[in-house]
Each structure stands twice: as structure tokens, then as C-alpha cells.
Design a protein around this motif. Structure first.
Motif, PDB file in Angstrom:
ATOM      1  N   LEU A  35      30.747  40.948  32.582  1.00  0.00           N
ATOM      2  CA  LEU A  35      29.756  40.230  33.379  1.00  0.00           C
ATOM      3  C   LEU A  35      30.390  39.039  34.095  1.00  0.00           C
ATOM      4  O   LEU A  35      30.069  38.760  35.258  1.00  0.00           O
ATOM      5  CB  LEU A  35      28.614  39.766  32.473  1.00  0.00           C
ATOM      6  CG  LEU A  35      27.462  39.007  33.158  1.00  0.00           C
ATOM      7  CD1 LEU A  35      26.767  39.915  34.174  1.00  0.00           C
ATOM      8  CD2 LEU A  35      26.463  38.520  32.114  1.00  0.00           C
ATOM      9  N   LEU A  36      31.304  38.344  33.418  1.00  0.00           N
ATOM     10  CA  LEU A  36      32.016  37.243  34.069  1.00  0.00           C
ATOM     11  C   LEU A  36      32.857  37.745  35.237  1.00  0.00           C
ATOM     12  O   LEU A  36      32.988  37.066  36.265  1.00  0.00           O
ATOM     13  CB  LEU A  36      32.905  36.518  33.048  1.00  0.00           C
ATOM     14  CG  LEU A  36      32.183  35.668  32.006  1.00  0.00           C
ATOM     15  CD1 LEU A  36      33.176  35.107  30.997  1.00  0.00           C
ATOM     16  CD2 LEU A  36      31.412  34.537  32.663  1.00  0.00           C
ATOM     17  N   ALA A  37      33.427  38.962  35.089  1.00  0.00           N
ATOM     18  CA  ALA A  37      34.170  39.560  36.204  1.00  0.00           C
ATOM     19  C   ALA A  37      33.234  39.869  37.370  1.00  0.00           C
ATOM     20  O   ALA A  37      33.585  39.668  38.543  1.00  0.00           O
ATOM     21  CB  ALA A  37      34.884  40.823  35.743  1.00  0.00           C
ATOM     22  N   ALA A  38      32.026  40.355  37.065  1.00  0.00           N
ATOM     23  CA  ALA A  38      31.045  40.632  38.119  1.00  0.00           C
ATOM     24  C   ALA A  38      30.648  39.347  38.843  1.00  0.00           C
ATOM     25  O   ALA A  38      30.452  39.339  40.067  1.00  0.00           O
ATOM     26  CB  ALA A  38      29.805  41.299  37.514  1.00  0.00           C
ATOM     27  N   MET A  39      30.536  38.263  38.104  1.00  0.00           N
ATOM     28  CA  MET A  39      30.203  36.982  38.721  1.00  0.00           C
ATOM     29  C   MET A  39      31.340  36.510  39.624  1.00  0.00           C
ATOM     30  O   MET A  39      31.113  35.879  40.664  1.00  0.00           O
ATOM     31  CB  MET A  39      29.887  35.941  37.642  1.00  0.00           C
ATOM     32  CG  MET A  39      28.665  36.292  36.814  1.00  0.00           C
ATOM     33  SD  MET A  39      28.367  35.167  35.432  1.00  0.00           S
ATOM     34  CE  MET A  39      27.640  33.779  36.275  1.00  0.00           C
ATOM     35  N   TYR A  42      33.319  38.535  41.264  1.00  0.00           N
ATOM     36  CA  TYR A  42      33.197  39.382  42.465  1.00  0.00           C
ATOM     37  C   TYR A  42      32.088  38.859  43.370  1.00  0.00           C
ATOM     38  O   TYR A  42      32.229  38.860  44.608  1.00  0.00           O
ATOM     39  CB  TYR A  42      32.906  40.820  42.040  1.00  0.00           C
ATOM     40  CG  TYR A  42      32.647  41.760  43.198  1.00  0.00           C
ATOM     41  CD1 TYR A  42      33.687  42.145  44.044  1.00  0.00           C
ATOM     42  CD2 TYR A  42      31.367  42.250  43.454  1.00  0.00           C
ATOM     43  CE1 TYR A  42      33.458  43.006  45.112  1.00  0.00           C
ATOM     44  CE2 TYR A  42      31.129  43.106  44.515  1.00  0.00           C
ATOM     45  CZ  TYR A  42      32.169  43.481  45.338  1.00  0.00           C
ATOM     46  OH  TYR A  42      31.941  44.323  46.403  1.00  0.00           O
ATOM     47  N   ASP A  43      31.005  38.381  42.773  1.00  0.00           N
ATOM     48  CA  ASP A  43      29.912  37.803  43.557  1.00  0.00           C
ATOM     49  C   ASP A  43      30.396  36.602  44.366  1.00  0.00           C
ATOM     50  O   ASP A  43      30.076  36.468  45.559  1.00  0.00           O
ATOM     51  CB  ASP A  43      28.780  37.378  42.617  1.00  0.00           C
ATOM     52  CG  ASP A  43      27.709  36.563  43.331  1.00  0.00           C
ATOM     53  OD1 ASP A  43      27.005  37.136  44.178  1.00  0.00           O
ATOM     54  OD2 ASP A  43      27.592  35.360  43.034  1.00  0.00           O
ATOM     55  N   LEU A  63      42.113  39.693  35.072  1.00  0.00           N
ATOM     56  CA  LEU A  63      42.916  40.000  36.262  1.00  0.00           C
ATOM     57  C   LEU A  63      42.019  40.165  37.493  1.00  0.00           C
ATOM     58  O   LEU A  63      42.373  39.699  38.585  1.00  0.00           O
ATOM     59  CB  LEU A  63      43.736  41.270  36.029  1.00  0.00           C
ATOM     60  CG  LEU A  63      44.927  41.139  35.073  1.00  0.00           C
ATOM     61  CD1 LEU A  63      45.591  42.499  34.866  1.00  0.00           C
ATOM     62  CD2 LEU A  63      45.935  40.132  35.610  1.00  0.00           C
ATOM     63  N   LEU A  64      40.887  40.823  37.314  1.00  0.00           N
ATOM     64  CA  LEU A  64      39.947  40.983  38.434  1.00  0.00           C
ATOM     65  C   LEU A  64      39.436  39.623  38.914  1.00  0.00           C
ATOM     66  O   LEU A  64      39.304  39.388  40.122  1.00  0.00           O
ATOM     67  CB  LEU A  64      38.772  41.867  38.004  1.00  0.00           C
ATOM     68  CG  LEU A  64      39.101  43.333  37.711  1.00  0.00           C
ATOM     69  CD1 LEU A  64      37.879  44.052  37.150  1.00  0.00           C
ATOM     70  CD2 LEU A  64      39.598  44.050  38.962  1.00  0.00           C
ATOM     71  N   ILE A  65      39.165  38.725  37.954  1.00  0.00           N
ATOM     72  CA  ILE A  65      38.707  37.380  38.324  1.00  0.00           C
ATOM     73  C   ILE A  65      39.813  36.626  39.065  1.00  0.00           C
ATOM     74  O   ILE A  65      39.559  35.958  40.073  1.00  0.00           O
ATOM     75  CB  ILE A  65      38.264  36.605  37.063  1.00  0.00           C
ATOM     76  CG1 ILE A  65      36.999  37.240  36.479  1.00  0.00           C
ATOM     77  CG2 ILE A  65      38.014  35.134  37.384  1.00  0.00           C
ATOM     78  CD1 ILE A  65      36.615  36.698  35.120  1.00  0.00           C
ATOM     79  N   LEU A  66      41.051  36.745  38.579  1.00  0.00           N
ATOM     80  CA  LEU A  66      42.170  36.052  39.231  1.00  0.00           C
ATOM     81  C   LEU A  66      42.371  36.559  40.659  1.00  0.00           C
ATOM     82  O   LEU A  66      42.588  35.765  41.581  1.00  0.00           O
ATOM     83  CB  LEU A  66      43.453  36.241  38.413  1.00  0.00           C
ATOM     84  CG  LEU A  66      43.514  35.499  37.076  1.00  0.00           C
ATOM     85  CD1 LEU A  66      44.788  35.856  36.322  1.00  0.00           C
ATOM     86  CD2 LEU A  66      43.443  33.989  37.295  1.00  0.00           C
ATOM     87  N   VAL A  67      42.308  37.877  40.833  1.00  0.00           N
ATOM     88  CA  VAL A  67      42.455  38.446  42.189  1.00  0.00           C
ATOM     89  C   VAL A  67      41.341  37.947  43.095  1.00  0.00           C
ATOM     90  O   VAL A  67      41.573  37.574  44.258  1.00  0.00           O
ATOM     91  CB  VAL A  67      42.468  39.992  42.126  1.00  0.00           C
ATOM     92  CG1 VAL A  67      42.379  40.590  43.527  1.00  0.00           C
ATOM     93  CG2 VAL A  67      43.723  40.485  41.432  1.00  0.00           C
ATOM     94  N   SER A  68      40.113  37.913  42.575  1.00  0.00           N
ATOM     95  CA  SER A  68      38.980  37.418  43.360  1.00  0.00           C
ATOM     96  C   SER A  68      39.204  35.985  43.802  1.00  0.00           C
ATOM     97  O   SER A  68      39.001  35.626  44.970  1.00  0.00           O
ATOM     98  CB  SER A  68      37.681  37.513  42.548  1.00  0.00           C
ATOM     99  OG  SER A  68      37.361  38.848  42.248  1.00  0.00           O
ATOM    100  N   TYR A  69      39.678  35.147  42.872  1.00  0.00           N
ATOM    101  CA  TYR A  69      39.834  33.734  43.195  1.00  0.00           C
ATOM    102  C   TYR A  69      41.062  33.438  44.048  1.00  0.00           C
ATOM    103  O   TYR A  69      41.114  32.401  44.721  1.00  0.00           O
ATOM    104  CB  TYR A  69      39.818  32.896  41.920  1.00  0.00           C
ATOM    105  CG  TYR A  69      38.402  32.569  41.506  1.00  0.00           C
ATOM    106  CD1 TYR A  69      37.658  31.633  42.215  1.00  0.00           C
ATOM    107  CD2 TYR A  69      37.790  33.230  40.445  1.00  0.00           C
ATOM    108  CE1 TYR A  69      36.346  31.355  41.873  1.00  0.00           C
ATOM    109  CE2 TYR A  69      36.477  32.960  40.096  1.00  0.00           C
ATOM    110  CZ  TYR A  69      35.767  32.014  40.810  1.00  0.00           C
ATOM    111  OH  TYR A  69      34.459  31.752  40.475  1.00  0.00           O
ATOM    112  N   ILE A  70      42.048  34.298  44.016  1.00  0.00           N
ATOM    113  CA  ILE A  70      43.165  34.150  44.960  1.00  0.00           C
ATOM    114  C   ILE A  70      42.650  34.287  46.387  1.00  0.00           C
ATOM    115  O   ILE A  70      42.986  33.483  47.270  1.00  0.00           O
ATOM    116  CB  ILE A  70      44.270  35.189  44.669  1.00  0.00           C
ATOM    117  CG1 ILE A  70      45.003  34.829  43.377  1.00  0.00           C
ATOM    118  CG2 ILE A  70      45.260  35.263  45.840  1.00  0.00           C
ATOM    119  CD1 ILE A  70      45.981  35.884  42.912  1.00  0.00           C
ATOM    120  N   HIS A  71      41.799  35.290  46.610  1.00  0.00           N
ATOM    121  CA  HIS A  71      41.192  35.468  47.931  1.00  0.00           C
ATOM    122  C   HIS A  71      40.215  34.341  48.253  1.00  0.00           C
ATOM    123  O   HIS A  71      40.144  33.881  49.398  1.00  0.00           O
ATOM    124  CB  HIS A  71      40.475  36.823  48.001  1.00  0.00           C
ATOM    125  CG  HIS A  71      41.395  37.994  48.048  1.00  0.00           C
ATOM    126  ND1 HIS A  71      41.885  38.599  46.910  1.00  0.00           N
ATOM    127  CD2 HIS A  71      41.944  38.674  49.097  1.00  0.00           C
ATOM    128  CE1 HIS A  71      42.669  39.609  47.249  1.00  0.00           C
ATOM    129  NE2 HIS A  71      42.729  39.671  48.567  1.00  0.00           N
TER     130      HIS A  71
END
Length: 300
Positions: A114-118, A120-121, A211-219
Motif C-alpha cells: 500500500l505504501l508503494a501504491a501511495m 505511485y500516486d 525499490l518501486l518507491i525509490l524509482v517513483s521518487y527519483i522521477h
């Protein structure tokens, strides 16, 4: 320690607070007050999000689900712990222990995704705002929550089945709830394959979402730095700061507990981290989100 027949373990004895006999009543009062305050804050947050149409956005939808998730997994652990603090005999049945572990793992693993989904949001909101309403519509948000729950359910079923299919040489559990490491330590033997499967599932639940959160925040950070106005950059980053704080606390505590070699297991360290993980983190997470949001304070 009491050694038992491997086929006769019908209940487990919690020993973790037994060394603090003179402090157990004080701990009961402190934990009870914290728990009631946590329930109250989560109830206020959830009801405010439901009742105020201005908060019917993906970010607050995920916050509402996050508050529900944290309320549920504390309900699995804290009431039993409070009863045990006042009880002479601190026990849980074999089946009850398995149910507690399964439910806790299901909720906590779903929490990670869920934190990863947030994350992505926040990525879509800042990096692709023109398509935000399409990508993060009602169906998209429900799909992300359903996917998080499906991953959590699958992982919890596999881990619980592996652990409680093992023979146990003792029923004295050095913890205050049925967590993976303390229960696994009581098994008389378990294959390297089962240990590897449990460790790899832990990596899947913690590392992949991170990792998904890190990729999101890099962008996200790259997009924020391109905003010409300093006020605009601050406003964009402030919408992400609360999520980053919660992610740091969640993954820091969880990684310490679940991604260590078995040789580094320490029941006293795990108890301290678990208390923060199961009591303090659910108390502060919703408050961090709500108190940093002008929209939420206005709605409240």
C-alpha cells in the motif's frame, strides 16, 4: 525452559514481559492509553475522510485504507498483550498463534505494498498531472489496494503454512505475540529450503515495494527540481514529505526484524523494535499525514 514432545504442542507461553513483573501494571496503563489514543485518532481520520467530499481524492483514499490497516493489525496484537500483562498465565493456543501470525503478516505485507501504491500516486500527481484523474480513478485505486491485499494474502499463507507445519521442541515463546523469528526459533528442525523461502518472501515484501518507491521518487524529485518557482517546489515536495517519513519508519523497523541472519536474532532487541512497530508507528503515522495537510485540518 520446558522441553515438550514434538507432537504435543497445543499452546505457547509468552515470556517476554515475565522479567518485568513489577512493571507490568504500569505497562498495562501506558499501553492501554496509547492504544485508546491511537484508536481515537484513526477513527477521527477515517470518519473525516469519509464524510468530507473535499477529501475524496486518491491520496486521502489511500490514507483511509492505511489507517484501517493499522487499526486492524494492532487489534490482532495489542488487546491480547494487554490481557497478558495482567494475567498470571500468558498463553495462546497453537491454532490461535497460527491465526495471529497469518492475520498480522497479511495486514503488514499489504501495508508495504500500500505504501508503494501511495508512492505511485505521488509520482502520477507530480510527473503526469494531466492524466492523473484517468490513471488514479476510483477503479485504479481499488485495483492497487486489491493487488496489495492479494500479495499480502499469498505471502502470509505460504509463511504461516511453512512455520506451523514444523515440529516444535518447546512452547516457551520469548515475545509478546506470534512473530516469525520467535516462533521459528522453537522449531526442532527446519530445512535450509524453508528458511530460504521465508527470507526470500521477506525480501519480496520489503525490498520490491521499497525499490518501486525509490524509482517513483527519483522521477518525482527530478520533476520538482524543474519547477521554476521556489514556492511551487516547496508545495510539491511538502505533499511527498509525510509519505517519505512513514516509509522510512516502516521499512527501517521491518528490515531490522525480518531481513537479518538468524544468528543475529535477539529477543530483547526485537521486543523493543516490535513495540515501536506495533504501537508507536500506527499512533504517529496517521497524525503525520493529517497534521501536515492543510486540506485535512480545514475539513476537520
Amino acid at each position: 525452559m520446558e522441553w515438550v514432545n514434538e507432537t504435543s504442542v497445543r499452546e505457547f507461553f509468552f515470556l517476554d514481559f515475565s522479567s518485568l513483573a513489577e512493571l507490568q501494571q504500569l505497562l498495562f496503563v501506558v499501553f492501554l492509553l496509547l492504544y485508546l489514543f491511537m484508536l481515537g485518532t484513526n477513527a477521527i481520520i477515517i470518519s473525516t475522510i469519509v464524510l468530507d467530499r473535499a477529501l475524496h481524492t486518491p491520496m486521502y483514499f489511500f490514507l483511509g485504507v492505511l489507517s484501517c490497516s493499522e487499526t486492524c493489525y494492532t487489534f490482532i496484537i495489542i488487546p491480547k498483550m494487554l490481557v497478558d500483562l495482567l494475567a498470571q498465565k500468558k498463553t495462546i493456543s497453537f491454532l490461535g498463534c497460527a491465526i495471529q501470525m497469518f492475520t498480522f503478516l497479511f495486514l503488514i505485507c499489504s501495508h508495504s505494498f500500500l505504501l508503494a501504491a501511495m508512492g505511485y500516486d505521488r509520482y502520477v500527481a507530480i510527473c503526469n498531472p494531466l492524466h492523473y484523474t484517468v490513471l488514479m480513478g476510483y477503479g485504479g485505486c481499488l485495483g492497487l489496494v486489491a493487488a496489495a491485499c492479494a500479495c499480502g494474502f499469498t505471502v502470509s499463507v505460504v509463511i504461516t503454512s511453512l512455520i506451523f507445519g514444523l515440529p516444535f521442541h518447546s512452547n516457551h515463546l520469548h515475545h509478546y505475540f506470534c512473530d516469525i523469528s520467535p516462533v521459528l526459533k522453537l522449531a526442532s528442525h527446519h530445512s535450509h529450503l524453508s528458511q530460504l523461502v521465508i527470507f526470500m518472501l521477506g525480501v519480496f515484501v520489503l525490498v520490491i515495494p521499497l525499490l518501486l518507491i525509490l524509482v517513483s521518487y527519483i522521477h518525482v524529485i527530478s520533476a520538482i527540481l524543474k519547477i521554476p518557482s521556489s514556492v511551487g517546489r516547496y508545495k510539491a515536495f511538502s505533499t511527498c514529505a509525510s509519505h517519505l517519513i512513514v516509509v522510512t519508519v516502516h521499512y527501517g523497523c521491518a528490515s531490522f526484524i525480518y531481513l537479518r541472519p538468524k544468528s543475529n536474532y535477539s529477543s530483547s532487541q526485537d521486543t523493543l523494535i516490535s513495540v515501536s512497530y506495533t504501537i508507536l508507528t500506527p499512533l504517529f503515522n496517521p497524525m503525520i499525514y493529517s497534521l501536515r495537510s492543510k486540506e485535512f485540518k480545514s475539513a476537520l
